[in-house]
Design an enzyme around this catalytic site. Structure first.
Site, PDB file in Angstrom:
ATOM      1  N   CYS A 331     -30.406 -19.102  -8.720  1.00 44.21           N
ATOM      2  CA  CYS A 331     -29.876 -19.341 -10.069  1.00 44.21           C
ATOM      3  C   CYS A 331     -28.351 -19.462 -10.036  1.00 44.21           C
ATOM      4  O   CYS A 331     -27.824 -20.430  -9.509  1.00 44.21           O
ATOM      5  CB  CYS A 331     -30.349 -18.247 -11.025  1.00 44.21           C
ATOM      6  SG  CYS A 331     -30.240 -18.732 -12.767  1.00 44.21           S
ATOM      7  N   HIS A 427     -36.528 -17.539 -10.377  1.00 45.21           N
ATOM      8  CA  HIS A 427     -36.510 -16.080 -10.279  1.00 45.21           C
ATOM      9  C   HIS A 427     -37.916 -15.611  -9.887  1.00 45.21           C
ATOM     10  O   HIS A 427     -38.911 -16.104 -10.406  1.00 45.21           O
ATOM     11  CB  HIS A 427     -36.116 -15.452 -11.615  1.00 45.21           C
ATOM     12  CG  HIS A 427     -34.705 -15.730 -12.011  1.00 45.21           C
ATOM     13  ND1 HIS A 427     -33.632 -15.239 -11.307  1.00 45.21           N
ATOM     14  CD2 HIS A 427     -34.192 -16.450 -13.039  1.00 45.21           C
ATOM     15  CE1 HIS A 427     -32.506 -15.640 -11.886  1.00 45.21           C
ATOM     16  NE2 HIS A 427     -32.817 -16.378 -12.937  1.00 45.21           N
TER      17      HIS A 427
END
Length: 489
Positions: A331, A427
């Site tokens: 991310c 994630h």
């Protein structure tokens, strides 16, 4: 309506773990249970099935209840972006940014959202277990409170006070709370429990009786130190009890701790591997010579990238890469690895464009709608299952070498031409055992740990068994029936 609220004598007394354990214990009794936290502050969040985001602890508590997480379980989430500003998430969606000085003003009216979510949640289950935030003893924050007694009194939910004996002074903490809070708030508290006890609880019998006598509240039990809690996802801070590198580990993986590190529970699955040492590198410490570096997510990527440079970690990362060792960015960490990051709308501060670490041939623009999606797919020949939660779009030649593909066939992530540097927006990428094994195989490690989800589930069951033994759950369930009595006349 049946509901019960746990509030603490302070922060980090174990409320989140106890709520999760109670959720699983009552679910094991055949009840339909839901967790609820009116207001949370954390940069570790999870995406819900209904397309929003909530605190990681509430997502774990939903797992404990064996239900899908919902935005109603944590209607107000604050995600710190700087020392004095936070992003405000209401019912799973961004509502703006608040300065700390304006929080009291900004929370006016949020109680309506909180109560609406609570009522909707409680209407669909047998029992709601509510988690407070911080402590009701913080009387300087009482005016306009929606996290502790402000909620408890508005919803008429009975409260149990949690004291942490491990930090010391638990008798004063519980009795002192009674002394400083408003009498009407104190009337909401119906008892206490003691958490994190090490040793023979008989040694605390006199202290337990002293608390009952001095507070006027009954005790509901003494919970021993819950060793299995370390297997639950982290939320509020990097856990200092993570295993350090030692001679019994085959490889060492390092992750630098930036000021706004987020969703660092992505690294928790690595702790399941006996051959892997995970080292969280604190500020002021060079990144050591390790086998792999992981850059975790960030709530403020551009400021955290500046911090990486100020620490000299950019030099360490490039030297690591020159030694032919892999780097993985997740991310915000993915965004840092690129050529540059542009913030034309000033999402993270003044509008700007900054140079990235230059290890991936991609660029990121922080603009548009925040991506909040559950995702699954294949990467490195194995399945992954996780979620995306990010601002911005990342493009460039390296995306033609994706890390993997989503279930819909779209490419995900990017890889450098030499194959050493990878970036992904997923994630939970390492949560499934086979996916984790595919990454570790590059380091010469044969993975043997379980799926992260299975580990969490086993930990919740173990915690529930301990709570059944050490708490009066029948009495707690009976107390929950008192919720909303004023509404029923």
């Amino acid at each position: 309506m049946r509901a019960l609220m746990l509030q603490g004598t302070g922060s980090d007394v174990g409320k989140s773990v106890l709520v999760a354990g109670l959720c699983r214990a009552f679910a094991n009794r055949g009840l339909s249970v839901r967790p609820f936290k009116p207001q949370n502050m954390s940069n570790n969040a999870a995406v819900t099935a209904d397309g929003g985001e909530i605190g990681r602890a509430q997502a774990t508590q939903a797992i404990a209840c064996r239900v899908a997480p919902s935005v109603d379980m944590n209607p107000v989430l604050l995600k710190p972006q700087g020392d004095r500003t936070s992003q405000l998430i209401v019912r799973g969606q961004v509502r703006g940014t608040l300065a700390a000085a304006r929080w009291r003003e900004g929370r006016d009216g949020l109680l309506v959202d909180v109560l609406d979510s609570f009522e909707r949640l409680s209407a669909g289950c047998d029992l709601v277990i509510v988690e407070g935030a911080g402590s009701p003893a913080e009387i300087n924050l009482r005016a306009g409170d929606i996290a502790n007694m402000g909620f408890a009194r508005a919803a008429d939910v009975p409260v149990i006070l949690v004291g942490d004996i491990d930090r010391g002074g638990v008798i004063a903490a519980v009795v002192g709370t009674r002394a400083v809070i408003d009498p009407a708030d104190a009337a909401m508290i119906h008892g206490f429990l003691i958490n994190k006890f090490r040793g023979d609880p008989v040694l605390f019998d006199d202290g337990y009786r002293a608390i009952e006598a001095r507070s006027g509240w009954r005790g509901y039990g003494v919970v021993p130190w819950l060793a299995d809690a370390v297997r639950l996802p982290s939320e509020d801070a990097v856990i200092l009890e993570r295993p350090a590198a030692n001679a019994n580990r085959q490889v060492t993986i390092a992750c630098p701790i930036t000021p706004r590190i987020a969703n660092f529970d992505d690294l928790d699955p690595l702790r399941l591997e006996p051959g892997v040492a995970l080292v969280m590198v604190p500020p002021g410490t060079p990144i050591p010579d390790v086998d792999m570096i992981v850059l975790a997510g960030s709530k403020a990527t551009i400021p955290d990238l500046a911090f990486v440079r100020a620490q000299g970690w950019d030099i360490d990362i490039r030297a690591h890469h020159r030694r032919g060792k892999p780097v993985l960015g997740l991310c915000g960490g993915y965004q840092m690895l690129g050529r540059g990051i542009a913030d034309p709308d000033g999402i993270e501060g003044p509008a700007c464009r900054v140079e990235g670490l230059g290890l991936l041939d991609v660029d990121t623009v922080l603009a548009g709608r925040k991506t909040l999606d559950r995702v699954s797919g294949q990467a490195r020949g194995a399945a992954f299952d996780g979620y995306e939660m990010h601002m911005g779009v990342t493009t460039g030649p390296a995306t033609a070498r994706p890390v993997g593909h989503r279930a819909d066939g779209s490419a995900e992530g990017a890889t450098s031409a030499d194959g050493l540097v990878s970036g992904s927006y997923v994630h939970g990428l390492l949560a499934l055992a086979e996916q984790r094994a595919a990454w570790l195989a590059r380091l010469g490690v044969t993975a043997s740990g379980p799926d992260h989800g299975a580990s969490i589930d086993a930990a919740l069951d173990a915690i529930a068994v301990t709570l059944e033994r050490h708490l009066d759950l029948d009495a707690l369930f009976a107390l929950s029936e008192r919720a909303g009595r004023r509404d029923r006349g």
